[in-house]
Design a protein around this motif. Structure first.
Motif, PDB file in Angstrom:
ATOM      1  N   GLU A 253       1.062  -1.212   0.114  1.00 17.19           N
ATOM      2  CA  GLU A 253      -0.103  -0.116   0.027  1.00 17.19           C
ATOM      3  C   GLU A 253       0.644   1.234  -0.178  1.00 17.19           C
ATOM      4  O   GLU A 253       0.536   2.521  -0.744  1.00 17.19           O
ATOM      5  CB  GLU A 253      -0.956  -0.055   1.469  1.00 17.19           C
ATOM      6  CG  GLU A 253      -1.984  -1.046   1.137  1.00 17.19           C
ATOM      7  CD  GLU A 253      -3.232  -0.746   1.994  1.00 17.19           C
ATOM      8  OE1 GLU A 253      -3.075  -0.071   3.122  1.00 17.19           O
ATOM      9  OE2 GLU A 253      -4.206  -1.455   1.771  1.00 17.19           O
ATOM     10  N   ARG A 257       0.993   4.194  -2.823  1.00 13.32           N
ATOM     11  CA  ARG A 257       0.522   5.722  -2.622  1.00 13.32           C
ATOM     12  C   ARG A 257       1.695   6.472  -3.105  1.00 13.32           C
ATOM     13  O   ARG A 257       1.446   7.561  -3.529  1.00 13.32           O
ATOM     14  CB  ARG A 257       0.527   5.961  -1.045  1.00 13.32           C
ATOM     15  CG  ARG A 257      -0.643   5.552  -0.349  1.00 13.32           C
ATOM     16  CD  ARG A 257      -0.436   5.912   1.073  1.00 13.32           C
ATOM     17  NE  ARG A 257       0.368   5.500   1.977  1.00 13.32           N
ATOM     18  CZ  ARG A 257      -0.185   4.188   2.471  1.00 13.32           C
ATOM     19  NH1 ARG A 257      -1.142   3.697   2.199  1.00 13.32           N
ATOM     20  NH2 ARG A 257       0.983   3.757   3.416  1.00 13.32           N
ATOM     21  N   GLU A 263      -4.040   9.117  -5.203  1.00 13.93           N
ATOM     22  CA  GLU A 263      -4.836   7.707  -4.776  1.00 13.93           C
ATOM     23  C   GLU A 263      -6.206   7.611  -5.651  1.00 13.93           C
ATOM     24  O   GLU A 263      -7.101   7.302  -5.307  1.00 13.93           O
ATOM     25  CB  GLU A 263      -5.195   7.642  -3.368  1.00 13.93           C
ATOM     26  CG  GLU A 263      -3.930   7.569  -2.556  1.00 13.93           C
ATOM     27  CD  GLU A 263      -4.229   7.100  -1.104  1.00 13.93           C
ATOM     28  OE1 GLU A 263      -5.112   6.395  -0.867  1.00 13.93           O
ATOM     29  OE2 GLU A 263      -3.671   7.783  -0.059  1.00 13.93           O
ATOM     30  N   PHE A 281      -6.010  -5.781   1.077  1.00 14.72           N
ATOM     31  CA  PHE A 281      -5.815  -4.374   0.892  1.00 14.72           C
ATOM     32  C   PHE A 281      -7.029  -3.305   1.778  1.00 14.72           C
ATOM     33  O   PHE A 281      -7.915  -4.081   1.831  1.00 14.72           O
ATOM     34  CB  PHE A 281      -5.796  -3.897  -0.459  1.00 14.72           C
ATOM     35  CG  PHE A 281      -4.258  -4.467  -1.146  1.00 14.72           C
ATOM     36  CD1 PHE A 281      -3.261  -4.783  -0.397  1.00 14.72           C
ATOM     37  CD2 PHE A 281      -4.269  -4.641  -2.393  1.00 14.72           C
ATOM     38  CE1 PHE A 281      -2.233  -5.190  -0.706  1.00 14.72           C
ATOM     39  CE2 PHE A 281      -3.347  -5.370  -3.036  1.00 14.72           C
ATOM     40  CZ  PHE A 281      -2.227  -5.801  -2.150  1.00 14.72           C
ATOM     41  N   SER A 282      -6.602  -2.236   1.803  1.00 14.48           N
ATOM     42  CA  SER A 282      -7.496  -1.342   2.462  1.00 14.48           C
ATOM     43  C   SER A 282      -8.621  -0.946   1.330  1.00 14.48           C
ATOM     44  O   SER A 282      -8.414  -0.835   0.270  1.00 14.48           O
ATOM     45  CB  SER A 282      -6.915   0.243   2.983  1.00 14.48           C
ATOM     46  OG  SER A 282      -6.273   0.620   1.881  1.00 14.48           O
ATOM     47  N   MET A 285      -7.852   1.338  -1.875  1.00 17.71           N
ATOM     48  CA  MET A 285      -6.825   0.572  -2.945  1.00 17.71           C
ATOM     49  C   MET A 285      -7.508  -0.621  -3.390  1.00 17.71           C
ATOM     50  O   MET A 285      -7.419  -0.770  -4.676  1.00 17.71           O
ATOM     51  CB  MET A 285      -5.396   0.097  -1.976  1.00 17.71           C
ATOM     52  CG  MET A 285      -4.619  -0.465  -2.850  1.00 17.71           C
ATOM     53  SD  MET A 285      -2.958  -0.788  -2.143  1.00 17.71           S
ATOM     54  CE  MET A 285      -2.014  -1.774  -3.451  1.00 17.71           C
TER      55      MET A 285
END
Length: 314
Positions: A253, A257, A263, A281-282, A285
């Motif tokens: 991640e 970034r 993003e 992943f968040s 993302m």
């Protein structure tokens, strides 16, 4: 500022050696340290055939690279039912590992066997072009190693990570394997509590000091990467393994970034580690991850088509 699809911004674009209005065929090449894939198309874009051969990474030698490109193209022509191609009627785009090696690039162009036009870039950038159809986007590749490349909305290019398994490639298979081995060594010493992950590493490398040292001495990048699946397998029952995977997610991640601080760019993933971690992943993302539209050979076709179209009088 030169945009990346202009000849001046692409140091791997060679001068035309034949009238470009006579070009009938386009060739896209994806070449690395283990193999070469070639895609042959009509100038209109219709795919005619494909071929494969040995490695064409420039760091392994320019003569070898051209030999394997030519072998793979010959196979693609046979598949297409064509006679041996007149290279003066062919424009070729190549995404090759090692295309950042200035002397090798110069030698590669000097040895080109007569193509009407040669457009060369690194295989990471042609992967970006292929994945996003030539439009802005990023690719995060995390398998044995890890690297990210992107074409940004302003036309600039960026490459992040990819520094090699000894000092970098965070979030890669070799990086995970190194962490697993360190943990297994610490557990053998009594500096860490042995769990499922340590025992899995011992099953591979032995549970004696001399066997582990011998395994490490000959492992190399690939050997350490073979330990990465053990981290995934141990994670349900081993907190250390789960923590390593969480670190890998954080590293990838962070790479994403750096590729795109806004993003907003779509991201394509490649490599076994990135694909296995995708669901961890968040939200932002994960939402930006898209299926690639094509591969590096498709990107190389886009590369040479752009170069061809940018030439005056074509």
């Amino acid at each position: 500022m030169n945009r990346p699809n202009s000849p001046a911004a692409r140091p791997g674009l060679s001068p035309a050696t034949a009238p470009l209005n006579q070009v009938r065929y386009l060739v896209g090449v994806d070449g690395g340290g283990t193999g070469t894939r070639v895609r042959l198309s009509e100038r209109s874009g219709r795919i005619l055939g494909q071929g494969e051969s040995g490695p064409s990474a420039l760091g392994q030698g320019v003569e070898q690279a051209w030999r394997h490109v030519q072998e793979a193209l010959a196979l693609a022509a046979v598949q297409a039912g064509l006679a041996p191609l007149d290279l003066s009627q062919v424009a070729i785009g190549l995404g090759l590992s090692g295309a950042n090696l200035i002397e090798a690039v110069a030698e590669f162009h000097a040895q080109q066997p007569g193509y009407a036009l040669v457009a060369l870039d690194n295989d990471g950038f042609t992967s970006v072009l292929g994945a996003h159809g030539g439009r802005p986007g990023g690719v995060i590749a995390a398998g044995t190693g890890a690297v990210g490349e992107a074409l940004r909305a302003d036309g600039s290019r960026v490459c992040i990570s990819g520094w090699g398994w000894i000092s970098g490639d965070e979030g890669s298979g070799a990086w995970l394997g190194l962490k697993a081995m360190r943990h297994a060594q610490q557990a053998l010493d009594g500096r860490a509590v042995p769990g499922a992950l340590a025992r899995a590493v011992w099953a591979v490398a032995g549970q004696e000091r001399h066997t582990i040292l011998a395994w490490c001495a000959k492992a190399g990048q690939h050997g350490y990467a073979t330990l990465a699946p053990l981290v995934f397998e141990a994670a349900p029952d081993d907190g250390v393994a789960r923590a390593f995977l969480a670190e890998a997610v954080a590293e990838l991640e962070s790479l994403a970034r750096a590729l795109d601080p806004s993003e907003q760019l779509p991201l394509a993933l490649s490599g076994s580690i990135a694909l296995r971690l995708r669901e961890k992943f968040s939200g932002n993302m994960r939402a930006r991850c898209v299926e690639p539209q094509g591969d590096s050979a498709d990107g190389a076709l886009l590369l040479v088509r752009s170069a061809l179209n940018s030439e005056p009088g074509v």
